[in-house]
Each structure stands twice: as C-alpha cells, then as structure tokens.
Design a protein around this motif. Structure first.
Motif, PDB file in Angstrom:
ATOM      1  N   ARG A 169     -30.814   4.801  49.017  1.00 43.41           N
ATOM      2  CA  ARG A 169     -29.394   4.278  48.304  1.00 43.41           C
ATOM      3  C   ARG A 169     -28.770   3.269  49.207  1.00 43.41           C
ATOM      4  O   ARG A 169     -28.317   2.135  48.766  1.00 43.41           O
ATOM      5  CB  ARG A 169     -28.472   5.433  48.452  1.00 43.41           C
ATOM      6  N   GLU A 170     -28.758   3.337  50.832  1.00 46.39           N
ATOM      7  CA  GLU A 170     -28.248   2.562  51.597  1.00 46.39           C
ATOM      8  C   GLU A 170     -29.063   1.338  51.609  1.00 46.39           C
ATOM      9  O   GLU A 170     -28.212   0.154  51.973  1.00 46.39           O
ATOM     10  CB  GLU A 170     -28.151   3.090  53.065  1.00 46.39           C
ATOM     11  N   MET A 171     -30.372   1.225  51.507  1.00 53.15           N
ATOM     12  CA  MET A 171     -30.965  -0.066  51.469  1.00 53.15           C
ATOM     13  C   MET A 171     -30.629  -0.747  50.303  1.00 53.15           C
ATOM     14  O   MET A 171     -30.486  -2.087  50.396  1.00 53.15           O
ATOM     15  CB  MET A 171     -32.486   0.378  51.606  1.00 53.15           C
ATOM     16  N   LEU A 172     -30.357  -0.150  49.110  1.00 48.96           N
ATOM     17  CA  LEU A 172     -30.055  -0.955  48.041  1.00 48.96           C
ATOM     18  C   LEU A 172     -28.590  -1.618  47.920  1.00 48.96           C
ATOM     19  O   LEU A 172     -28.445  -2.626  47.478  1.00 48.96           O
ATOM     20  CB  LEU A 172     -30.284  -0.232  46.726  1.00 48.96           C
ATOM     21  N   VAL A 173     -27.740  -0.934  48.592  1.00 48.72           N
ATOM     22  CA  VAL A 173     -26.449  -1.312  48.728  1.00 48.72           C
ATOM     23  C   VAL A 173     -26.438  -2.738  49.695  1.00 48.72           C
ATOM     24  O   VAL A 173     -25.964  -3.530  49.719  1.00 48.72           O
ATOM     25  CB  VAL A 173     -25.465  -0.146  49.260  1.00 48.72           C
ATOM     26  N   ALA A 174     -27.179  -2.449  50.881  1.00 47.81           N
ATOM     27  CA  ALA A 174     -27.174  -3.266  51.926  1.00 47.81           C
ATOM     28  C   ALA A 174     -27.779  -4.521  51.478  1.00 47.81           C
ATOM     29  O   ALA A 174     -27.414  -5.771  51.930  1.00 47.81           O
ATOM     30  CB  ALA A 174     -27.636  -2.925  53.264  1.00 47.81           C
TER      31      ALA A 174
END
Length: 312
Positions: free
Chosen positions: A109-114
């Motif tokens: 999730r965080e990788m896709l956001v960042a």
C-alpha cells in the motif's frame, strides 16, 4: 568470501560488494551507509535463491544482480522487501519478473502511494530508468519463505522504522536481516514509524539471539548493534520528554542538543525528524500515527543548513 565487480566506477572503499557472512547467506553492502546507500542480501541454497531488498538506483541494482551471478547460476525467484522505502525497493524491477516480490501488506500500500517520489528529494542522483515493482505476495503477521530446506522467517514487528517493516530471520544460520530497524554507525530514522515501536522491535530481535545482524545501513555486526540502536532511541525519548515539558519545539531541542557519542553517527541531522516522532508519542500519538513527512524533511534541511548528501 567477498566479491566485487571492479568495473563499478568507485574505489574499493565506496563500491558496493557482496560478502558471504554464513554458508550460502550473503550481504550486499554499500558503503558508507548514508542516505539511500542501503544493505541488501541474498540466500543461495541449491536451486533456490532468495533476495532480501534491492537498491535505490538502476545501476546499483544491476550490480547486485551481477554479483549474485558470480556466486550462483540460479536466478532469484523471490525478492523480500523489508519495508517500502525506495532505497530498498526501487531495484525490484531488475529481478521481477520473473521473481515474486514479498512484503508486509502495508508495504504494498505505502509503496503504491509513495511511487517514485523519493527521486524528487535528490534530483541529481543518477536513478536510471526505474520501474516501480510493488509486492505481488503479502502477509500480515508472519510468513515462511524457503530456499530449499532452509527456512526464512518473515516477521512483522509492528510500527518501528516504518509501519511496513519485515525482519528476515534465518534460524539455521543464526542470521537476521533487520532492515532499517537497526543501523550500524548510522543514525536511526523513525519519522514514518515509531520510537516506542522501534524499542519493542529491538527486544524481539534480541530474543531471536542471532549471531549475525545485517543492519539496513552500515557494516554487518552482532547483537551489539541492538544496544547501539536502543541507546540512541532512549536518548531521543529523554530529549523529547524534556523538550515537551519545557515548551520547546523539536527544532529548538535539536539545536540545543549535545550529540555526544552519537555525533560520530552518519546522517546526524536525522535527530530532527526523530524528535518530531518522539514529541508526537510523548503527547499521546499512537505508534505509526501519520505525520507531515515532507514538512519534517524540509525542516531537517533547514536545521542541517543544506540538503543532506546522497551518494546513490
């Protein structure tokens, strides 16, 4: 066994290299361990090869792959990411496909956001043609990955360096890949995680009783690295408690702080974002509660007097 491609355009003191730390377990080390110069690893056992983290730039990830090819003819089939930060994940695309990328569910999730946002902080770095490759397999609390009969335990310790951390424990080799929960001669960085959570994670790591600790940045060591990290984090907690009580801002507290023995740590400017996290927790914020990361980074640049140096 230590292996290095001399074609890499740096001298021996700064060029990445592969070091066999236990039978079939290698650490990919990138001196000096500063911003975006992370460690990674590879486990080779028969016809199975598992990679732990990659690198920040295309050329460094390609070097990592070439070094792996020097010790095995088998291509990696699994890449484990210890957290979502780009220095540990941007090189995923060099291995995947065909390798599956495994990480904690929050890391995807965080990788896709960042996205590739990290590159915007250091636009002069030679990033290469990086393609984002998020995890294709995720887990929640713990998971086992095998290289032949050799078991790699993936453990999520809760919020620590980030809310997405994975520790990779190899009990039959007594080796732990700690990710950025533990550094070696490098200042910890908990802006996106938790000071308290990091201390709890360190206790979980200690309980594993590893002989070899591969930190996220800096030289490989042993359990003494847990002590180094704990001492720094407890010092940050004390500074934050005193700062909150006195009504000082994190910036004021950082400017007045005597770094003492911690002055020798690389990237000492991280005291400021660490204090922002510690202040939030001192005031009751839950571990991993969202902070304004860009604002904290910008203030760190002001405190440091310039953009921190990144040699990736």
């Amino acid at each position: 066994m230590t292996s290095q491609l001399m074609a890499f355009p740096d001298d021996r003191d700064t060029a990445p290299y592969l070091d066999e730390i236990e039978d079939g377990v290698y650490a990919f080390l990138q001196p000096d361990g500063g911003w975006c110069l992370n460690n990674a690893g590879v486990v080779v056992n028969g016809d199975d090869v598992v990679v732990v983290d990659t690198a920040a730039t295309e050329r460094r990830a390609e070097l990592f792959r070439a070094l792996i090819a020097e010790v095995t003819d088998v291509a990696p089939t699994v890449v484990v990411n210890t957290h979502f930060h780009g220095d540990h994940t941007f090189g995923n695309f060099v291995f995947s496909p065909p390798a599956a990328v495994v990480a904690h569910e929050a890391a995807r999730r965080e990788m896709l956001v960042a996205g590739l946002g990290l590159q915007g902080l250091w636009p002069n770095v030679r990033w290469g043609e990086v393609t984002l490759r998020p995890p294709t397999v995720t887990y929640r609390d713990r998971m086992d990955v095998y290289a032949g009969e050799l078991r790699l335990e993936l453990i999520h310790p809760g919020p620590a360096h980030t809310v997405t951390d994975t520790v990779v424990w190899i009990p039959d080799r007594s080796v732990v890949f700690a990710g950025d929960i533990v550094m070696s001669g490098v200042t910890p960085f908990c802006l996106m995680g938790s000071i308290e959570g990091s201390l709890r994670a360190i206790e979980r790591l200690r309980a594993l009783r590893p002989s070899v600790v591969v930190p996220g940045h800096g030289p490989v060591g042993g359990p003494e690295l847990f002590d180094e990290a704990e001492e720094y984090l407890r010092w940050i907690k004390r500074l934050a408690r005193a700062g909150v009580a006195a009504g000082r801002s994190p910036l004021e507290t950082a400017r007045a702080a005597d770094l003492g023995a911690f002055a020798a740590f690389i990237d000492a400017e991280r005291i400021l974002p660490n204090l922002h996290r510690a202040y939030a927790e001192e005031r009751g914020a839950a571990p991993g509660a969202e902070l304004d990361v860009l604002a904290c980074f910008t203030e760190m640049v002001e405190f440091h007097g310039r953009l921190p140096t990144c040699h990736a």
